[in-house]
Design an enzyme around this catalytic site. Structure first.
Site, PDB file in Angstrom:
ATOM      1  CG  ASP A  88      -1.927   1.033   1.424  1.00  0.00           C
ATOM      2  OD1 ASP A  88      -1.663   2.475   1.331  1.00  0.00           O
ATOM      3  OD2 ASP A  88      -2.789   0.444   0.440  1.00  0.00           O
ATOM      4  CG  HIS A  91      -8.740  -1.816  -2.857  1.00  0.00           C
ATOM      5  ND1 HIS A  91      -9.836  -1.791  -3.457  1.00  0.00           N
ATOM      6  CD2 HIS A  91      -8.717  -1.631  -1.775  1.00  0.00           C
ATOM      7  CE1 HIS A  91     -10.376  -0.647  -2.949  1.00  0.00           C
ATOM      8  NE2 HIS A  91      -9.180  -0.465  -1.717  1.00  0.00           N
ATOM      9  CG  LEU A  92      -7.675  -9.069   1.259  1.00  0.00           C
ATOM     10  CD1 LEU A  92      -9.158  -8.628   1.984  1.00  0.00           C
ATOM     11  CD2 LEU A  92      -7.271 -10.371   1.317  1.00  0.00           C
ATOM     12  CG  HIS A  93      -7.228  -2.420   2.722  1.00  0.00           C
ATOM     13  ND1 HIS A  93      -6.930  -1.855   2.716  1.00  0.00           N
ATOM     14  CD2 HIS A  93      -8.667  -2.143   2.488  1.00  0.00           C
ATOM     15  CE1 HIS A  93      -6.730  -0.835   1.895  1.00  0.00           C
ATOM     16  NE2 HIS A  93      -8.132  -1.408   1.687  1.00  0.00           N
TER      17      HIS A  93
END
Length: 152
Positions: free
Chosen positions: A30, A98-100
């Site tokens: 990120d 989107h997967l954090h």
């Protein structure tokens, strides 16, 4: 890919810190990490973030969890210091699913507060929140329900 989507056509050349990729998914750092380790797992094909809330994507979400878990395993992050989940539209910044993926600790209390996990009660897997933890999302989707900000 979708025009003007920052997550379509992700590459090292475009400044993404890619840590994993295969034919279907990409995982990258990120750009504004909220925790000691903060990765994003995305499908290569454009799936709008609002599409993440429909049951047809339960297996895709499970694949994303598997990839996120493998990356946290590589970093030797203890189970208690892991969190994975999604912001729920309209509380997402990019309209590409989107997967954090977090390896805690958080960088600040303010960063932590952007990712609130609320347990559900009764027949609900999740309480009021603009963020859903990965296992909550999978349970909700596998039941054929939608993931929403409200309890579900």
């Amino acid at each position: 890919s979708v025009r003007n989507c920052p997550f379509c056509d992700v590459s090292q050349e475009k400044g993404f810190g890619i840590v994993y990729q295969d034919s279907d998914y990409v995982t990258f750092l990120d750009y504004a990490p909220a925790a000691q380790h903060h990765l994003l797992v995305i499908p290569r094909r454009h799936i709008g973030a609002s599409s993440s809330v429909i049951s047809e994507n339960a297996s895709l979400v499970s694949d994303m969890k598997r990839i996120g878990t493998a990356q946290l395993d590589k970093l030797d992050i203890p189970t208690d210091n892991r969190l994975m989940g999604f912001h729920i539209p309209p509380f997402n910044s990019v309209d590409h699913l989107h997967l954090h993926v977090f390896g805690l600790p958080w960088n600040s209390f303010m960063q932590r507060d952007k990712y609130p996990v609320k347990e559900g009660s009764g027949n609900h897997d999740k309480g009021w929140s603009w963020f859903v933890e990965i296992d909550q999302a999978i349970r909700i989707l596998e039941k054929g329900s939608q993931v929403t900000v409200t309890p579900c």
